[in-house]
Scaffold this active site. Structure first.
Site, PDB file in Angstrom:
ATOM      1  N   GLU A 177       8.086  17.059 -27.721  1.00  0.00           N
ATOM      2  CA  GLU A 177       7.315  18.206 -28.207  1.00  0.00           C
ATOM      3  C   GLU A 177       7.646  18.650 -29.630  1.00  0.00           C
ATOM      4  O   GLU A 177       6.783  19.160 -30.341  1.00  0.00           O
ATOM      5  CB  GLU A 177       7.483  19.389 -27.239  1.00  0.00           C
ATOM      6  CG  GLU A 177       6.674  19.270 -25.968  1.00  0.00           C
ATOM      7  CD  GLU A 177       7.291  18.331 -24.945  1.00  0.00           C
ATOM      8  OE1 GLU A 177       6.649  18.069 -23.922  1.00  0.00           O
ATOM      9  OE2 GLU A 177       8.414  17.843 -25.179  1.00  0.00           O
TER      10      GLU A 177
ATOM     11  N   ASP B  95       8.515  21.873 -22.274  1.00  0.00           N
ATOM     12  CA  ASP B  95       8.100  22.841 -21.260  1.00  0.00           C
ATOM     13  C   ASP B  95       8.022  22.119 -19.921  1.00  0.00           C
ATOM     14  O   ASP B  95       8.780  21.197 -19.690  1.00  0.00           O
ATOM     15  CB  ASP B  95       6.787  23.524 -21.659  1.00  0.00           C
ATOM     16  CG  ASP B  95       5.594  22.581 -21.688  1.00  0.00           C
ATOM     17  OD1 ASP B  95       5.799  21.365 -21.905  1.00  0.00           O
ATOM     18  OD2 ASP B  95       4.454  23.047 -21.502  1.00  0.00           O
TER      19      ASP B  95
ATOM     20  N   GLY C  97       4.087  16.590 -20.083  1.00  0.00           N
ATOM     21  CA  GLY C  97       3.519  16.984 -18.804  1.00  0.00           C
ATOM     22  C   GLY C  97       3.689  15.955 -17.716  1.00  0.00           C
ATOM     23  O   GLY C  97       3.708  16.289 -16.524  1.00  0.00           O
TER      24      GLY C  97
ATOM     25  N   GLY D 180       0.324  16.331 -21.467  1.00  0.00           N
ATOM     26  CA  GLY D 180      -0.889  17.132 -21.383  1.00  0.00           C
ATOM     27  C   GLY D 180      -1.927  16.642 -22.374  1.00  0.00           C
ATOM     28  O   GLY D 180      -1.608  15.958 -23.350  1.00  0.00           O
TER      29      GLY D 180
END
Length: 357
Positions: free
Chosen positions: A137, A145, A114, A66
């Site tokens: 992360e 996630d 992502g 992301g």
């Protein structure tokens, strides 16, 4: 005018999605996620499209994750754009997982965070010798996630726990072993394969492109890794790894060093998320859990501090708070999994019409 951040075209009967931010290794933005959602919903019911290919522009990778610079700006300004972005992104992950047509992800180069979310939930996941993938992360004070805790909690033994906590960038052999991809192909023949996919079903076209699966270090480390990462307490895991390191296990020693640089809070939330995700029945339930945890982390100290250290100031010296594992408040960990009430993310993979609001 600048080019769109994501390109869509139909070649023959193949729908092609090209993430188009090569200078940022195609980092995913909210606009890109929304556009992918809308197009995939349309293609799902379009008889002219028989299968879908997702690829990245440029030579550096499919997607480096992301757009965390945009997230940092939003968080430090007290905005809500990140919350909205994640809601859209997780709906996209769910749709990819439940897609009614073959979804072919070309996972060449960097495929992180992502980028895993828009590829590893697909039906046909292709890596190359240039693939460097993972969920890094914990390095920025966050947790895996985009369904990462669902995938890694179901990897062989405790290999997924190792991958999630250390956040290591992994090559094709490890990505295949973890279950994040299906096949290894030669990146030099990729365009040839893509041309074949324009008229040929993927299962038929792939046959002459699949390379032998390489040996995985993670598989060879299973005996000591499964024992070391078995606990539900990060402190116990670090102690077990240190004991192995003291006996001469170099890989365990490297893991201790790596974990020592991560956010203590992120490590504990990641481990708790993995253990809970393994007990959840569906990807959608896990995405809903990741959304709860993610929104709580947006209010934390470590997430913006981690982005600052890695991407904004690039001093690579985050000041984690708390700085030690034993100082992390258990009550804060538990509250991170509590219901969001009216803000809960509710996903139904069968309701394509509800995906785009």
């Amino acid at each position: 005018m600048s080019e769109p951040e994501v390109l869509f075209e139909v070649r023959g009967t193949l729908g092609v999605i090209t993430l188009n931010r090569p200078r940022a290794v195609n980092a995913l933005t909210a606009g890109m996620a929304t556009a992918m959602l809308e197009t995939l919903v349309a293609w799902a019911v379009d008889p002219a499209v028989s299968q879908v290919l997702v690829r990245g522009a440029g030579e550096r990778g499919l997607c480096a994750g992301g757009d965390i610079v945009a997230i940092y700006r939003d968080v430090t300004a007290g905005g809500t754009a990140t919350e909205d972005f994640w809601a859209t992104e997780y709906r996209l992950n769910s749709l990819v997982n439940a897609y009614s047509k073959p979804y072919i992800a070309y996972m060449d180069g960097l495929v992180l965070g992502g980028g895993v979310g828009v590829s590893a939930h697909g039906s046909h996941r292709l890596v190359t010798t240039r693939t460097r993938s993972g969920m890094p992360e914990t390095t920025i004070g966050f947790v895996p996630d985009v369904g990462g805790t669902y995938l890694l909690s179901r990897a062989p033994g405790q290999s997924g726990t190792h991958a999630a906590l250390t956040g290591e960038h992994l090559g094709a052999a490890e990505v295949l072993y973890l279950g994040l991809a299906d096949h290894l192909i030669d990146f030099q023949r990729a365009e040839e394969l893509f041309a074949a996919l324009e008229e040929t079903p993927v299962d038929e076209a792939l046959r002459s492109y699949i390379l032998p699966t390489p040996a995985s270090d993670l598989e060879s480390w299973r005996n000591w890794m499964d024992a070391a990462y078995a606990s539900s307490k990060v402190e116990d895991i670090v102690a077990a790894l240190q004991a192995l390191a003291d006996k001469g296990n170099e890989e365990a020693g490297k893991s201790v060093e790596t974990l020592g640089r991560k956010s203590p809070t992120a490590l504990k939330l990641t481990l708790a998320s993995l253990r809970r995700a393994k007990e959840l029945g569906t990807l959608e339930e896990t995405l809903e859990q990741e959304y709860r945890v993610g929104l709580r982390i947006l209010e934390s100290h470590d997430f913006p501090e981690g982005i600052r250290a890695q991407v904004i100031d690039k001093d690579y010296s985050p000041a984690w708070n708390p700085a030690k594992l034993e100082e992390v408040d258990t009550a804060i960990l538990e509250s991170s999994f509590a219901s969001l009430g009216d803000r809960e993310l509710k996903l139904d993979p069968r309701a394509l019409s509800d995906v785009v609001e």
